[in-house]
Design an enzyme around this catalytic site. Structure first.
Site, PDB file in Angstrom:
ATOM      1  N   ASP A 114       4.162  56.141  33.195  1.00  0.00           N
ATOM      2  CA  ASP A 114       3.313  57.279  31.725  1.00  0.00           C
ATOM      3  C   ASP A 114       3.207  58.277  32.325  1.00  0.00           C
ATOM      4  OD1 ASP A 114       2.994  57.409  29.330  1.00  0.00           O
ATOM      5  OD2 ASP A 114       1.037  57.128  29.626  1.00  0.00           O
ATOM      6  N   ASP A 306       3.192  52.333  24.769  1.00  0.00           N
ATOM      7  CA  ASP A 306       3.286  52.044  25.757  1.00  0.00           C
ATOM      8  C   ASP A 306       3.740  50.794  25.918  1.00  0.00           C
ATOM      9  OD1 ASP A 306       3.034  54.687  27.338  1.00  0.00           O
ATOM     10  OD2 ASP A 306       1.009  54.631  28.053  1.00  0.00           O
TER      11      ASP A 306
END
Ligand code: ADP
Ligand code: MG
Length: 347
Positions: A114, A306
């Site tokens: 990420d 996430d």
């Protein structure tokens, strides 16, 4: 408390069993009866055909078989190496929740990272404030005070630095990977990325040329103004990416942020495969697509956005200062917030 969560994680990791442990246990399960049978046969053989004193020789031979064939090595070595592995990882600031990780990590060939808060520090600096007066800022402050997102924290501290008082906004809903929606004096408020505003059919959303993460405000379906924030690349991120490449692992960047800034960060850390403006659901779908193509995939992330991707990945790495749900969904917590732990676990 944080401490009780750590304790719970360590206990869970000790209860979890790596696949190799199951194999060792099933081999040990056959091994023990087989050894006992051989010892009995040795006893009978020496007692019947051996020289005298037959009983003494038979007993010594049977005991010798038992001692030499003791399956301790098999039964103990596997759990012991796992305990030592988890313990050594913990002293390096890597909390392993699931001992299967130790076995799977060596087979990884893709690591998905990420951007915000993982490849970058997650402490963005507000560079530009455009079109927002004191009242606009007070609405923004009211919206962002509730959020744990890194951009929200930075925006809140800038507003507080200007002695802004928060507007009393109501029914706040946060859309991970997009922004926040709420109500204020009968108007709908939307705060988030430009694509989130467009998705919610806000009129007059401008193109922002300036490189950075954009957070824009709309009141009553009309665009009002925006912030541009810029985050620093995490220390050591570039080195970690280089060593992953050297290990034959492909790094991939996934971010909910726009591609203009994603490309700049990717360039700085040396990643060539980028997927920008992906929603939390798309993050999950991309990991599943890699897995369906036969890859072993790790995911590293920090946010609520996430969490789903972290839990489906073969190995999930959560940043230690990330959101609770990310920590809860991941297999490994990088306590010291350093990406180097990913490489260490694989090695
Ligand atoms: P990343 O995947 O890089 O961690 P996110 O998916 O969390 O990024 O967020 C994507 C974008 O959505 C952010 O760049 C920001 O513009 C917007 N956004 C998300 N949450 C918020 C929030 N609480 N306040 C304002 N903007 C937000
Ligand atoms: Mg993030």
């Amino acid at each position: 408390t944080m401490l009780s969560q750590v304790v719970e994680m360590v206990a869970a990791s000790q209860r979890s069993r790596a696949p190799i442990q199951k194999l060792a246990d099933s081999v040990a399960g056959l091994f023990v009866p087989a050894v006992i049978a051989i010892a009995i046969l040795a006893f009978i053989g020496w007692a019947v055909w051996g020289p005298s004193p037959a009983f003494a020789y038979a007993l010594v031979s049977a005991v010798a078989v038992l001692i030499i064939a003791c399956p301790c090595a098999l039964g103990l070595a596997v759990p012991m190496s796992i305990m030592v592995g988890i313990g050594r990882a913990a002293t390096n600031g890597l909390l392993i929740r699931n001992s299967e990780v130790l076995q799977v990590a060596s087979t990884l060939d893709i690591v998905v990272l990420d951007k915000t808060g993982t490849l970058t520090m997650g402490e963005p600096e507000v560079n530009t404030i455009d079109g927002l007066n004191a009242q606009g800022l007070s609405i923004v402050l009211g919206l962002e005070q509730q959020s744990a997102h890194p951009v929200a924290k930075s925006i809140v501290s800038v507003c507080l630095g200007r002695h802004i008082t928060p507007a009393e906004v109501s029914s706040i809903t946060e859309y991970p990977g997009g922004g926040v929606v709420a109500e204020f004096l009968g108007d709908e408020l939307v705060l988030g990325s430009l694509s989130f505003l467009k998705q919610r059919r806000i009129s007059g959303v401008p193109e922002v040329e300036r490189i950075g993460t954009v957070v824009a405000l709309a009141v009553g379906s009309a665009y009002v103004g925006h912030f541009v924030l810029r985050d620093k690349v995490r220390e050591g991120a570039r080195e970690t990416i280089q060593s992953l490449l050297a290990l034959g692992v492909t790094p991939v960047m996934l971010t909910g942020d726009r591609s203009a800034i994603a490309e700049v960060v990717a360039e700085q850390v040396g990643i060539t495969e980028i997927h920008a403006e992906v929603s939390p659901e798309k993050k999950l779908a991309l990991i599943q697509a890699f897995q369906a193509a036969g890859h072993k995939v790790a995911m590293a992330g920090d946010g609520i956005n996430d969490a789903a991707a972290l839990s489906v990945a073969d190995v999930g790495f959560a940043m230690g200062l990330g959101s609770d749900v990310a920590l809860e969904s991941a297999d490994v917590t990088l306590r010291n917030n350093s990406l180097q732990g990913i490489e260490e676990i694989i090695r």
